[in-house]
Design a protein around this motif. Structure first.
Motif, PDB file in Angstrom:
ATOM      1  N   ARG A  37      -5.320  -9.176  -4.001  1.00 22.94           N
ATOM      2  CA  ARG A  37      -6.706  -9.642  -4.003  1.00 22.94           C
ATOM      3  C   ARG A  37      -7.654  -8.482  -4.315  1.00 22.94           C
ATOM      4  NH1 ARG A  37      -7.457 -11.884   1.313  1.00 22.94           N
ATOM      5  NH2 ARG A  37      -6.583 -13.818   0.479  1.00 22.94           N
ATOM      6  N   GLY A  38      -7.303  -7.293  -3.823  1.00 27.81           N
ATOM      7  CA  GLY A  38      -8.134  -6.102  -4.039  1.00 27.81           C
ATOM      8  C   GLY A  38      -7.854  -5.399  -5.348  1.00 27.81           C
ATOM      9  N   SER A  39      -7.051  -6.012  -6.241  1.00 28.91           N
ATOM     10  CA  SER A  39      -6.767  -5.491  -7.586  1.00 28.91           C
ATOM     11  C   SER A  39      -6.101  -4.122  -7.570  1.00 28.91           C
ATOM     12  CB  SER A  39      -8.059  -5.443  -8.426  1.00 28.91           C
ATOM     13  OG  SER A  39      -8.628  -6.727  -8.533  1.00 28.91           O
ATOM     14  N   ASP A  40      -5.176  -3.906  -6.641  1.00 28.70           N
ATOM     15  CA  ASP A  40      -4.421  -2.657  -6.564  1.00 28.70           C
ATOM     16  C   ASP A  40      -2.936  -2.944  -6.809  1.00 28.70           C
ATOM     17  OD1 ASP A  40      -3.120  -0.290  -5.959  1.00 28.70           O
ATOM     18  OD2 ASP A  40      -4.420   0.193  -4.267  1.00 28.70           O
ATOM     19  N   PRO A  41      -2.481  -2.837  -8.073  1.00 29.57           N
ATOM     20  CA  PRO A  41      -1.075  -3.148  -8.368  1.00 29.57           C
ATOM     21  C   PRO A  41      -0.100  -2.179  -7.713  1.00 29.57           C
ATOM     22  CG  PRO A  41      -2.142  -2.175 -10.283  1.00 29.57           C
ATOM     23  CD  PRO A  41      -3.221  -2.434  -9.275  1.00 29.57           C
ATOM     24  N   ASN A  42      -0.537  -0.936  -7.484  1.00 27.06           N
ATOM     25  CA  ASN A  42       0.353   0.057  -6.879  1.00 27.06           C
ATOM     26  C   ASN A  42       0.674  -0.296  -5.427  1.00 27.06           C
ATOM     27  OD1 ASN A  42       0.281   1.969  -9.210  1.00 27.06           O
ATOM     28  ND2 ASN A  42      -1.891   1.935  -8.701  1.00 27.06           N
ATOM     29  N   ALA A  43      -0.369  -0.656  -4.663  1.00 32.00           N
ATOM     30  CA  ALA A  43      -0.148  -1.058  -3.274  1.00 32.00           C
ATOM     31  C   ALA A  43       0.640  -2.366  -3.219  1.00 32.00           C
ATOM     32  CB  ALA A  43      -1.486  -1.211  -2.550  1.00 32.00           C
ATOM     33  N   ALA A  44       0.342  -3.278  -4.154  1.00 31.64           N
ATOM     34  CA  ALA A  44       1.045  -4.560  -4.165  1.00 31.64           C
ATOM     35  C   ALA A  44       2.544  -4.356  -4.353  1.00 31.64           C
ATOM     36  CB  ALA A  44       0.485  -5.463  -5.273  1.00 31.64           C
ATOM     37  N   VAL A  45       2.921  -3.470  -5.290  1.00 33.51           N
ATOM     38  CA  VAL A  45       4.343  -3.220  -5.540  1.00 33.51           C
ATOM     39  C   VAL A  45       4.986  -2.520  -4.349  1.00 33.51           C
ATOM     40  CG1 VAL A  45       5.959  -1.901  -6.963  1.00 33.51           C
ATOM     41  CG2 VAL A  45       4.166  -3.240  -8.047  1.00 33.51           C
ATOM     42  N   TYR A  46       4.246  -1.630  -3.686  1.00 31.37           N
ATOM     43  CA  TYR A  46       4.804  -0.952  -2.506  1.00 31.37           C
ATOM     44  C   TYR A  46       5.128  -1.953  -1.407  1.00 31.37           C
ATOM     45  CZ  TYR A  46       5.063   1.570   1.870  1.00 31.37           C
ATOM     46  OH  TYR A  46       5.479   2.019   3.104  1.00 31.37           O
ATOM     47  N   TRP A  47       4.158  -2.839  -1.084  1.00 30.17           N
ATOM     48  CA  TRP A  47       4.402  -3.805  -0.014  1.00 30.17           C
ATOM     49  C   TRP A  47       5.471  -4.815  -0.425  1.00 30.17           C
ATOM     50  CZ3 TRP A  47       3.094  -1.838   4.205  1.00 30.17           C
ATOM     51  CH2 TRP A  47       1.914  -1.122   4.361  1.00 30.17           C
ATOM     52  N   LEU A  48       5.538  -5.117  -1.718  1.00 36.10           N
ATOM     53  CA  LEU A  48       6.614  -5.971  -2.215  1.00 36.10           C
ATOM     54  C   LEU A  48       7.970  -5.308  -1.969  1.00 36.10           C
ATOM     55  CD1 LEU A  48       7.723  -8.399  -3.797  1.00 36.10           C
ATOM     56  CD2 LEU A  48       7.256  -7.123  -5.908  1.00 36.10           C
ATOM     57  N   ALA A  49       8.051  -4.013  -2.256  1.00 36.62           N
ATOM     58  CA  ALA A  49       9.302  -3.278  -2.034  1.00 36.62           C
ATOM     59  C   ALA A  49       9.679  -3.284  -0.557  1.00 36.62           C
ATOM     60  CB  ALA A  49       9.159  -1.841  -2.545  1.00 36.62           C
ATOM     61  N   ARG A  50       8.686  -3.145   0.321  1.00 31.26           N
ATOM     62  CA  ARG A  50       8.956  -3.181   1.760  1.00 31.26           C
ATOM     63  C   ARG A  50       9.593  -4.514   2.154  1.00 31.26           C
ATOM     64  NH1 ARG A  50       5.857   0.080   5.307  1.00 31.26           N
ATOM     65  NH2 ARG A  50       6.662  -1.260   6.976  1.00 31.26           N
ATOM     66  N   MET A  51       9.068  -5.604   1.595  1.00 29.55           N
ATOM     67  CA  MET A  51       9.608  -6.919   1.932  1.00 29.55           C
ATOM     68  C   MET A  51      11.010  -7.111   1.353  1.00 29.55           C
ATOM     69  SD  MET A  51       6.331  -9.520   1.822  1.00 29.55           S
ATOM     70  CE  MET A  51       5.715  -9.025   0.214  1.00 29.55           C
ATOM     71  N   ILE A  52      11.208  -6.659   0.132  1.00 33.84           N
ATOM     72  CA  ILE A  52      12.528  -6.771  -0.490  1.00 33.84           C
ATOM     73  C   ILE A  52      13.554  -5.982   0.308  1.00 33.84           C
ATOM     74  CG2 ILE A  52      13.888  -6.088  -2.517  1.00 33.84           C
ATOM     75  CD1 ILE A  52      11.399  -6.769  -4.215  1.00 33.84           C
ATOM     76  N   GLU A  53      13.189  -4.758   0.706  1.00 31.10           N
ATOM     77  CA  GLU A  53      14.116  -3.894   1.435  1.00 31.10           C
ATOM     78  C   GLU A  53      14.476  -4.472   2.799  1.00 31.10           C
ATOM     79  OE1 GLU A  53      16.575  -0.521   1.485  1.00 31.10           O
ATOM     80  OE2 GLU A  53      15.432  -1.491  -0.109  1.00 31.10           O
ATOM     81  N   SER A  54      13.553  -5.197   3.402  1.00 26.72           N
ATOM     82  CA  SER A  54      13.822  -5.768   4.728  1.00 26.72           C
ATOM     83  C   SER A  54      14.517  -7.126   4.653  1.00 26.72           C
ATOM     84  CB  SER A  54      12.526  -5.898   5.526  1.00 26.72           C
ATOM     85  OG  SER A  54      11.685  -6.889   4.967  1.00 26.72           O
TER      86      SER A  54
END
Length: 424
Positions: free
Chosen positions: A251-268
């Motif tokens: 929502r805040g237009s930050d693709p870098n943070a979006a991919v990081y949190w996506l990686a956190r979810m994938i890893e868990s």
């Protein structure tokens, strides 16, 4: 505390009377309890959030019915494993119980492989899912199962479990844990007994006891859980915080943070369909008509994730997340429906203007239904000005186009059609 066996296992009940929560199912008049005690249990699916007792109930049922009991996890079991279990069940010579955890992660072919054994009574299926089985379980299997809905544990349930946990810790370690405040502990658990017990283990494990006494308050709870976030989140315990960070980053237009949190979810080990479903909602809620293609891509992403699964779907999820983060944003259509719902609730059922009512009978036509209706395509520009809203709210603007190139074009188009009526 380091040698303390996992509390969730230590406290797992072995009988309905020891079970906390779900009294609508396993209380003295509970439908599930009566089915088990009568010995006529059909194939069933437990649907409910994590940590509310789905696996525990399956084990209690197996003890009560005293039948051969087999377990599979949809995360690491394939069709071969299913067939092997079914063959073992057939060899036992009696109806067996088959518990499948996270059955929503089984593919269609895996679920298909269960049908014959369930239908012939070789196994009685007990499935567990956190997802709506109407969407995640194939219709032929669903029609052969009774669905039981499990509810999140309420505060009274969680306090009972806390009391049992503290007593168990005292027996095992000699530590006297005293809870001065439990609001933070209950909030962190979110109705999930496993999260509650994991949090208690973490807090008690890092505290330095004074005379074998550990005191817990809200401040201590929050500090320790934050400091041990990685350990606490290892199995997705901070589920809602992480998905919130992911959504807000896009929502805040930050693709870098979006991919990081996506990686956190994938890893868990987060369910990829859950991630894709949330992006589908965001595409409409936060991007909308600023970029209508966002909804199309998010829908395609959900479909592709459903077909592929991990590990390949991580690439699809990343593509979609980056696209959504980089899209222009607008919540205009979301706000439009919220405002319209507010008016409906406050104004009640306002009458439909006569010209746009349906007139399937002669009587309705005589009453004026459909009179003076202007068919838009019969007019220049496919537009004919007329009133489409109830008279009491005539001129009310629900949709206010966002300030982005795509919706500025829509604003200009609507202003040209409606002039000053809706103040575009």
């Amino acid at each position: 505390m380091t040698n303390l066996p996992p509390l969730a296992e230590q406290l797992r009940p072995v009988d309905f009377d020891d079970f906390v929560g779900q009294q609508h199912l396993i209380g003295s008049e509970g439908i599930l309890r009566k089915a088990v005690e009568s010995g006529t249990l059909p194939s069933i699916i437990f649907w409910g959030p994590p940590g509310v007792g789905k696996t525990t109930l399956a084990h209690i049922i197996s003890r009560k019915l005293k039948k051969p009991f087999f377990t599979l996890s949809a995360i690491n079991s394939g069709v071969k494993d299913i067939r092997e279990v079914i063959e073992n069940a057939r060899s036992s010579g009696q109806n067996a119980l088959l518990f499948i955890d996270e059955i929503h992660r089984f593919s269609k072919s895996q679920q298909d492989s269960l049908l014959g054994a369930v239908e012939k009574g070789i196994v009685t299926l007990i499935g567990a899912t956190t997802e709506n089985p109407s969407f995640e379980v194939i219709s032929p299997l669903l029609s052969r199962c009774q669905i039981y809905i499990l509810k999140p544990l309420d505060e009274s349930d969680l306090r009972i479990i806390t009391t049992k946990a503290l007593a168990k810790i005292r027996v095992l370690t000699g530590l006297d844990i005293r809870i001065r405040e439990d609001e933070a502990l209950l909030r962190i658990s979110g109705g999930d007994a496993r999260k509650l017990l994991n949090a208690l283990e973490i807090i008690a494990g890092v505290q330095n006891p004074q005379d074998d006494i550990i005191e817990i308050d809200n401040k201590t709870t929050l500090q320790i859980i934050q400091q041990n976030l990685a350990m606490y989140d290892k199995k997705g315990e901070m589920h809602y915080d992480i998905i919130s960070a992911f959504i807000k980053s896009m929502r805040g237009s930050d693709p870098n943070a979006a991919v990081y949190w996506l990686a956190r979810m994938i890893e868990s080990g987060e369910d990829p369909k859950f991630i894709a479903r949330r992006m589908l909602i965001l595409a409409s809620e936060d991007i909308g008509n600023a970029n209508p293609n966002a909804l199309l891509l998010a829908n395609a992403c959900f479909d592709a994730v459903h077909k592929t699964g991990y590990p390949e779907c991580r690439i699809i999820l990343s593509q979609c997340a980056v696209y959504l983060a980089c899209s222009p944003k607008s919540n205009a259509t979301y706000m439009a429906i919220e405002e319209a719902l507010s008016v409906v609730r406050s104004k009640g059922d306002l009458p439909v203007p006569l010209p746009i009512r349906n007139a399937p009978t002669g009587l309705m036509k005589n009453l004026g239904y459909g009179n003076d209706y202007r068919y838009a395509h019969s007019y220049e520009g496919n537009f004919a000005e007329m009133e489409f809203l109830p008279s009491k709210i005539s001129g009310t603007r629900f949709y206010d186009p966002g300030k982005n190139p795509r919706e500025e074009e829509i604003r200009k188009y609507l202003k040209n059609l409606w002039k000053n009526k809706y103040q575009y």
